[in-house]
Scaffold this motif. Sequence first.
Motif, PDB file in Angstrom:
ATOM      1  N   GLY A  32       0.818  -1.204   0.000  1.00  0.00           N
ATOM      2  CA  GLY A  32       0.000   0.000   0.000  1.00  0.00           C
ATOM      3  C   GLY A  32       0.851   1.252   0.000  1.00  0.00           C
ATOM      4  N   LEU A  33       0.173   2.393   0.016  1.00  0.00           N
ATOM      5  CA  LEU A  33       0.800   3.716   0.023  1.00  0.00           C
ATOM      6  C   LEU A  33       0.482   4.428   1.326  1.00  0.00           C
ATOM      7  CD1 LEU A  33      -0.184   4.790  -3.576  1.00  0.00           C
ATOM      8  CD2 LEU A  33       2.150   4.897  -2.717  1.00  0.00           C
ATOM      9  N   ALA A  34       1.398   5.256   1.790  1.00  0.00           N
ATOM     10  CA  ALA A  34       1.152   6.033   3.008  1.00  0.00           C
ATOM     11  C   ALA A  34       2.094   7.229   3.028  1.00  0.00           C
ATOM     12  CB  ALA A  34       1.347   5.170   4.255  1.00  0.00           C
ATOM     13  N   THR A  35       1.797   8.175   3.918  1.00  0.00           N
ATOM     14  CA  THR A  35       2.675   9.323   4.085  1.00  0.00           C
ATOM     15  C   THR A  35       3.975   8.898   4.756  1.00  0.00           C
ATOM     16  OG1 THR A  35       1.788   9.888   6.264  1.00  0.00           O
ATOM     17  CG2 THR A  35       0.666  10.824   4.325  1.00  0.00           C
ATOM     18  N   LEU A  36       4.975   9.751   4.678  1.00  0.00           N
ATOM     19  CA  LEU A  36       6.262   9.438   5.298  1.00  0.00           C
ATOM     20  C   LEU A  36       6.127   9.175   6.790  1.00  0.00           C
ATOM     21  CD1 LEU A  36       8.538  12.074   3.525  1.00  0.00           C
ATOM     22  CD2 LEU A  36       8.736   9.584   3.311  1.00  0.00           C
ATOM     23  N   SER A  37       5.281   9.946   7.455  1.00  0.00           N
ATOM     24  CA  SER A  37       5.154   9.802   8.906  1.00  0.00           C
ATOM     25  C   SER A  37       4.308   8.607   9.306  1.00  0.00           C
ATOM     26  CB  SER A  37       4.572  11.082   9.519  1.00  0.00           C
ATOM     27  OG  SER A  37       3.318  11.389   8.936  1.00  0.00           O
ATOM     28  N   ASP A  38       3.399   8.163   8.442  1.00  0.00           N
ATOM     29  CA  ASP A  38       2.483   7.079   8.799  1.00  0.00           C
ATOM     30  C   ASP A  38       2.859   5.726   8.213  1.00  0.00           C
ATOM     31  OD1 ASP A  38       0.908   8.811  10.244  1.00  0.00           O
ATOM     32  OD2 ASP A  38      -0.494   9.200   8.602  1.00  0.00           O
ATOM     33  N   ALA A  39       3.740   5.678   7.236  1.00  0.00           N
ATOM     34  CA  ALA A  39       4.019   4.433   6.514  1.00  0.00           C
ATOM     35  C   ALA A  39       4.614   3.372   7.431  1.00  0.00           C
ATOM     36  CB  ALA A  39       4.970   4.711   5.352  1.00  0.00           C
ATOM     37  N   GLY A  40       4.202   2.124   7.183  1.00  0.00           N
ATOM     38  CA  GLY A  40       4.759   0.981   7.881  1.00  0.00           C
ATOM     39  C   GLY A  40       5.761   0.251   7.013  1.00  0.00           C
ATOM     40  N   PRO A  41       6.335  -0.838   7.510  1.00  0.00           N
ATOM     41  CA  PRO A  41       7.431  -1.530   6.820  1.00  0.00           C
ATOM     42  C   PRO A  41       7.018  -2.287   5.562  1.00  0.00           C
ATOM     43  CG  PRO A  41       6.860  -2.663   8.851  1.00  0.00           C
ATOM     44  CD  PRO A  41       6.094  -1.388   8.855  1.00  0.00           C
ATOM     45  N   GLU A  42       5.717  -2.327   5.224  1.00  0.00           N
ATOM     46  CA  GLU A  42       5.279  -2.966   3.985  1.00  0.00           C
ATOM     47  C   GLU A  42       4.611  -1.961   3.047  1.00  0.00           C
ATOM     48  OE1 GLU A  42       2.784  -6.228   5.015  1.00  0.00           O
ATOM     49  OE2 GLU A  42       4.458  -7.509   5.633  1.00  0.00           O
ATOM     50  N   GLU A  43       4.864  -0.689   3.292  1.00  0.00           N
ATOM     51  CA  GLU A  43       4.237   0.341   2.477  1.00  0.00           C
ATOM     52  C   GLU A  43       5.290   1.220   1.805  1.00  0.00           C
ATOM     53  OE1 GLU A  43       0.044   1.347   4.590  1.00  0.00           O
ATOM     54  OE2 GLU A  43       1.834   1.783   5.783  1.00  0.00           O
ATOM     55  N   ILE A  44       4.866   1.877   0.731  1.00  0.00           N
ATOM     56  CA  ILE A  44       5.735   2.784   0.007  1.00  0.00           C
ATOM     57  C   ILE A  44       5.234   4.207   0.215  1.00  0.00           C
ATOM     58  CG2 ILE A  44       4.443   2.545  -2.163  1.00  0.00           C
ATOM     59  CD1 ILE A  44       7.133   2.748  -3.634  1.00  0.00           C
ATOM     60  N   SER A  45       6.156   5.141   0.323  1.00  0.00           N
ATOM     61  CA  SER A  45       5.790   6.527   0.534  1.00  0.00           C
ATOM     62  C   SER A  45       6.467   7.392  -0.527  1.00  0.00           C
ATOM     63  CB  SER A  45       6.188   6.981   1.941  1.00  0.00           C
ATOM     64  OG  SER A  45       5.658   8.267   2.218  1.00  0.00           O
ATOM     65  N   PHE A  46       6.322   8.707  -0.415  1.00  0.00           N
ATOM     66  CA  PHE A  46       6.877   9.609  -1.423  1.00  0.00           C
ATOM     67  C   PHE A  46       7.247  10.939  -0.777  1.00  0.00           C
ATOM     68  CE2 PHE A  46       2.424  10.483  -1.098  1.00  0.00           C
ATOM     69  CZ  PHE A  46       2.279  11.850  -1.294  1.00  0.00           C
ATOM     70  N   LEU A  47       8.227  11.592  -1.374  1.00  0.00           N
ATOM     71  CA  LEU A  47       8.611  12.937  -0.966  1.00  0.00           C
ATOM     72  C   LEU A  47       8.470  13.844  -2.187  1.00  0.00           C
ATOM     73  CD1 LEU A  47       9.839  14.960   1.077  1.00  0.00           C
ATOM     74  CD2 LEU A  47      12.093  14.306   0.177  1.00  0.00           C
ATOM     75  N   ALA A  48       7.441  14.693  -2.172  1.00  0.00           N
ATOM     76  CA  ALA A  48       7.196  15.592  -3.301  1.00  0.00           C
ATOM     77  C   ALA A  48       7.246  17.052  -2.895  1.00  0.00           C
ATOM     78  CB  ALA A  48       5.839  15.272  -3.935  1.00  0.00           C
ATOM     79  N   ASN A  49       7.276  17.319  -1.595  1.00  0.00           N
ATOM     80  CA  ASN A  49       7.264  18.687  -1.085  1.00  0.00           C
ATOM     81  C   ASN A  49       8.351  18.815  -0.029  1.00  0.00           C
ATOM     82  OD1 ASN A  49       6.647  21.091   0.390  1.00  0.00           O
ATOM     83  ND2 ASN A  49       4.526  20.992  -0.329  1.00  0.00           N
ATOM     84  N   LYS A  50       9.208  19.815  -0.168  1.00  0.00           N
ATOM     85  CA  LYS A  50      10.315  19.984   0.769  1.00  0.00           C
ATOM     86  C   LYS A  50       9.848  20.198   2.200  1.00  0.00           C
ATOM     87  CE  LYS A  50      13.622  21.828  -2.577  1.00  0.00           C
ATOM     88  NZ  LYS A  50      14.463  22.988  -2.953  1.00  0.00           N
ATOM     89  N   ALA A  51       8.596  20.626   2.378  1.00  0.00           N
ATOM     90  CA  ALA A  51       8.083  20.838   3.724  1.00  0.00           C
ATOM     91  C   ALA A  51       8.059  19.540   4.533  1.00  0.00           C
ATOM     92  CB  ALA A  51       6.678  21.436   3.660  1.00  0.00           C
ATOM     93  N   TYR A  52       8.056  18.390   3.839  1.00  0.00           N
ATOM     94  CA  TYR A  52       7.996  17.102   4.531  1.00  0.00           C
ATOM     95  C   TYR A  52       9.351  16.398   4.578  1.00  0.00           C
ATOM     96  CZ  TYR A  52       3.037  17.932   4.071  1.00  0.00           C
ATOM     97  OH  TYR A  52       1.786  18.492   4.146  1.00  0.00           O
ATOM     98  N   LEU A  53      10.386  17.126   4.184  1.00  0.00           N
ATOM     99  CA  LEU A  53      11.722  16.533   4.208  1.00  0.00           C
ATOM    100  C   LEU A  53      12.122  16.102   5.611  1.00  0.00           C
ATOM    101  CD1 LEU A  53      14.157  15.925   2.397  1.00  0.00           C
ATOM    102  CD2 LEU A  53      15.003  18.224   2.888  1.00  0.00           C
ATOM    103  N   LYS A  54      11.612  16.806   6.623  1.00  0.00           N
ATOM    104  CA  LYS A  54      11.951  16.477   8.011  1.00  0.00           C
ATOM    105  C   LYS A  54      11.484  15.080   8.406  1.00  0.00           C
ATOM    106  CE  LYS A  54       7.733  18.871   9.464  1.00  0.00           C
ATOM    107  NZ  LYS A  54       7.177  20.040  10.182  1.00  0.00           N
TER     108      LYS A  54
END
Length: 347
Positions: A32-54
């Motif tokens: 599945g897909l999830a945000t960087l902060s919510d993703a678990g070890p079987e999910e893929i996430s993405f970084l598209a906005n520098k505001a979430y680089l942290k």
Amino acid sequence: MNKTNSLSFPLAELAERLGATLVGDGEQRVTGLATLSDAGPEEISFLANKAYLKHLATTRAAAVLLHPAHAGESPVGTARLELDNPYLAYAQLSRLFDPLAARDSIGIHASAVVADGTTLGRNVEVGPQAVIEEGVTLGDDVVVGPGSVVGAHSVIGAGSRLHANVTVYHGVVIGERAILHSGCAIGGDGFGFAHDGNGWHKIAQLGGVILGNDVEVGSCSSIDRGALGDTVIGDDVKIDSQVQIAHNVQIGDHSALAGCVGIAGSTRVGRHCMLGGGVGLAGHLTLCDGVQVTGMSLVTNSITQPGVYSSGTGAMNNALWRKNAVRFKQLDDIAKRVARLERDNRS
């Protein structure tokens, strides 16, 4: 996080689909897909906005879609799919994990009403309590959701989906792969009346509505039929929720309208235009290609040059706004006084 999807894909397959460079274990599967902060070890996430680089350094995701410029900031042990447009890649992957796309067709539900003289393509689905009137044509893989109505002699192209309680009036033409969300109405009467000095007389709306391919219409939006000719929405136009498009409006390919936009009759919007939330367009105007109008703006004249346009004033303290409102009323007088002073100085 995606908790209902049973699909899973190996990272190597996803990288190939996206044309991405994979750094990591290609056999690792994600579900599945999830945000960087919510993703678990079987999910893929993405970084598209520098505001979430942290959040990148601490993500638990199995893999991250990101631009190569941020590769060095991802955590050790987290696979990377590097590509130039991570947000576009996220959009593409989201469709893979969409539960609606994976479900089997239910065919024609027993409670649906399908009139004689309809033409149904392969793998058509008509949900409970839906109504398909006479002379309708539904292309291959069309889905008509529960409680939806398709009026007589309308045509819906292959791969289109009507969610629950959509109303398509008579004589409407919808292209391929359209998505119509719940509560939207396509082909209702335009706001046409003639006044005789005492009351109003309705003008019959004799035109139709044509939606191109890959159009999406949000919930509770309305697109009125033309008075004589058709209301025409081009290919790949995206319309948000609670949008009103009046009779005989034309919208060019690849344009996007955010929520609560209102377009009055016979206005033409060009290709690749973007209208922010709450924008209003007066009637009988033309917007050229490549126009962007920021939120809550009112457009009362045609726009002939591409670019970004705005109107209105931003929110401010009420006391300051009241002072400024007084100044607005004085602008004409001030302008005349300035003109007189300029004339006096020249003499």
